[in-house]
Design a protein around this motif. Sequence first.
Motif, mmCIF file in Angstrom:
data_model
loop_
_atom_site.group_PDB
_atom_site.id
_atom_site.type_symbol
_atom_site.label_atom_id
_atom_site.label_comp_id
_atom_site.label_asym_id
_atom_site.label_seq_id
_atom_site.Cartn_x
_atom_site.Cartn_y
_atom_site.Cartn_z
ATOM 1 N N TYR A 1 21.763 4.074 -1.388
ATOM 2 C CA TYR A 1 21.567 5.522 -1.515
ATOM 3 C C TYR A 1 20.078 5.865 -1.453
ATOM 4 N N GLN A 2 19.248 5.067 -2.103
ATOM 5 C CA GLN A 2 17.813 5.325 -2.112
ATOM 6 C C GLN A 2 17.153 4.983 -0.777
ATOM 7 N N LEU A 3 17.837 4.202 0.060
ATOM 8 C CA LEU A 3 17.295 3.812 1.361
ATOM 9 C C LEU A 3 17.798 4.704 2.492
ATOM 10 N N ASP A 4 18.356 5.858 2.148
ATOM 11 C CA ASP A 4 18.856 6.788 3.158
ATOM 12 C C ASP A 4 18.505 8.205 2.751
ATOM 13 N N HIS A 5 18.600 9.131 3.713
ATOM 14 C CA HIS A 5 18.354 10.536 3.422
ATOM 15 C C HIS A 5 19.582 11.150 2.744
ATOM 16 N N VAL A 6 19.339 12.121 1.881
ATOM 17 C CA VAL A 6 20.460 12.859 1.303
ATOM 18 C C VAL A 6 21.044 13.771 2.380
ATOM 19 N N GLU A 7 22.300 14.126 2.209
ATOM 20 C CA GLU A 7 22.967 14.964 3.199
ATOM 21 C C GLU A 7 22.343 16.357 3.258
ATOM 22 N N TRP A 8 22.065 16.943 2.086
ATOM 23 C CA TRP A 8 21.435 18.265 2.077
ATOM 24 C C TRP A 8 20.522 18.425 0.867
ATOM 25 N N VAL B 1 15.677 -3.231 7.703
ATOM 26 C CA VAL B 1 15.960 -4.610 7.292
ATOM 27 C C VAL B 1 16.655 -4.619 5.940
ATOM 28 N N LEU B 2 16.145 -3.856 4.999
ATOM 29 C CA LEU B 2 16.744 -3.805 3.664
ATOM 30 C C LEU B 2 18.129 -3.169 3.694
ATOM 31 N N ARG B 3 18.294 -2.093 4.473
ATOM 32 C CA ARG B 3 19.602 -1.444 4.558
ATOM 33 C C ARG B 3 20.666 -2.415 5.075
ATOM 34 N N ARG B 4 20.354 -3.111 6.143
ATOM 35 C CA ARG B 4 21.341 -4.026 6.728
ATOM 36 C C ARG B 4 21.610 -5.221 5.824
ATOM 37 N N PHE B 5 20.598 -5.651 5.101
ATOM 38 C CA PHE B 5 20.793 -6.768 4.178
ATOM 39 C C PHE B 5 21.774 -6.409 3.071
ATOM 40 N N PHE B 6 21.583 -5.266 2.444
ATOM 41 C CA PHE B 6 22.448 -4.884 1.332
ATOM 42 C C PHE B 6 23.836 -4.439 1.801
ATOM 43 N N ARG B 7 23.929 -3.890 3.014
ATOM 44 C CA ARG B 7 25.242 -3.530 3.539
ATOM 45 C C ARG B 7 26.114 -4.769 3.772
ATOM 46 N N ASN C 1 25.404 -0.017 -3.838
ATOM 47 C CA ASN C 1 25.478 1.378 -3.390
ATOM 48 C C ASN C 1 24.276 2.191 -3.856
ATOM 49 N N GLY C 2 23.817 1.931 -5.072
ATOM 50 C CA GLY C 2 22.666 2.662 -5.589
ATOM 51 C C GLY C 2 21.408 2.393 -4.781
ATOM 52 N N ILE C 3 21.221 1.134 -4.383
ATOM 53 C CA ILE C 3 20.062 0.775 -3.562
ATOM 54 C C ILE C 3 20.168 1.417 -2.183
#
Length: 368
Positions: A48-55, A30-36, A44-46
């Motif tokens: 980034y924290q709501l997703d996994h890092v690539e590696w 819900v938060l990811r789609r709201f900020f997108r 972008n900073g928010i």
Amino acid sequence: MAATNTSERLAAIDVLRGFDMFFLVGAGEVLRRFFRAFHSDATNGILYQLDHVEWTGFTAWDTIMPLFLFTSGLSMPFSFSKFIGQGHTGGQLYLKIFRRFALLFLLGWIAQGNLLDLRLDTFHIYCNTLHAIAFGYLITALIVLNVRNIRAQVAAGVSLVAVYWACMTFIPVPGFGAGVFTPEGNLAIHIDHAVFGRFDDGKQYTWMLTSLAFGATVISGYFAGYLLKRDFSPERKLKLLSLIGVALIAGGLLWSLQMPVIKKIWSCSMVLLSSGICYLLLALSFLLTDKWKLSGWWVTGLRIFGLNAIAAYMLHTTFRLDGIARALLHGLEGYTGDFYPFVLALGEFGILWFILRHMYRYRIFLKV
């Protein structure tokens, strides 16, 4: 081992597990789609924290899976004690442990192993969070039941991390060498490809050798539960949980200088860092629900998720609630524009909440 007011300890555990599931099964999306929907660099900073890092690295969202494993260990001192206290034998406890292991694996196959496809070419043997919990739980349970001294148990937990580190650092991978922590060159992914063959999930996440690290995360939760169950004052428990949390975070950051923080291979530095964060989150939950005796709608809401964590996870991953939400809300697409994906996520989360609240109201709990 003395214990006090077990029900209150379990309330703190339920709130913490509920906090984890609240974000895992809906609030995070819900938060990811709201900020997108804003299409702004300011968010972008928010995101980034709501997703996994690539590696390499660690975000707030990378805490979700370790916390799931941590809470599975956290409840073990209470559940084992209750089971034995009801007159069950050690043999029956072993049966309970292996049955839970098998059920978690079955549910993991259904959720992400494509078991219901009924096709071998899409089936994956070991590929899911529930599988990681199953092995971590089994390893921790076998240690706890066969090593009764708490210091020896701590040593066994440390040994899990040490053995995993030694294997990943010193055993060479053909074509890459030893101590390589890249997606293609690490030992854990090499073993997975060799063992699983056509049933490998084809992703960068590792499972077989990494089970040692999963066990270390679960047993760290067990030690936290052990502290909660001890006959200590609330102030001392809070102090111990906080100090251990800070120490583990510091240790993880220091270890990352040699073995980077990589969630996909559950690196040793990641084990310490994530476990430290889990200890601090537990300390906060304990402070709010036990020491300060806070209650209210938010406590009940989190407990609704925490008491039916497996049900929430399976409903989220398997039952396509997004399709129901789309059928009910598709008429809003023309009015909400870029926020329509957010509306759908909110609808899906609302449907899940309605089901879980109904289960909670009628005391229906999915236990494995």
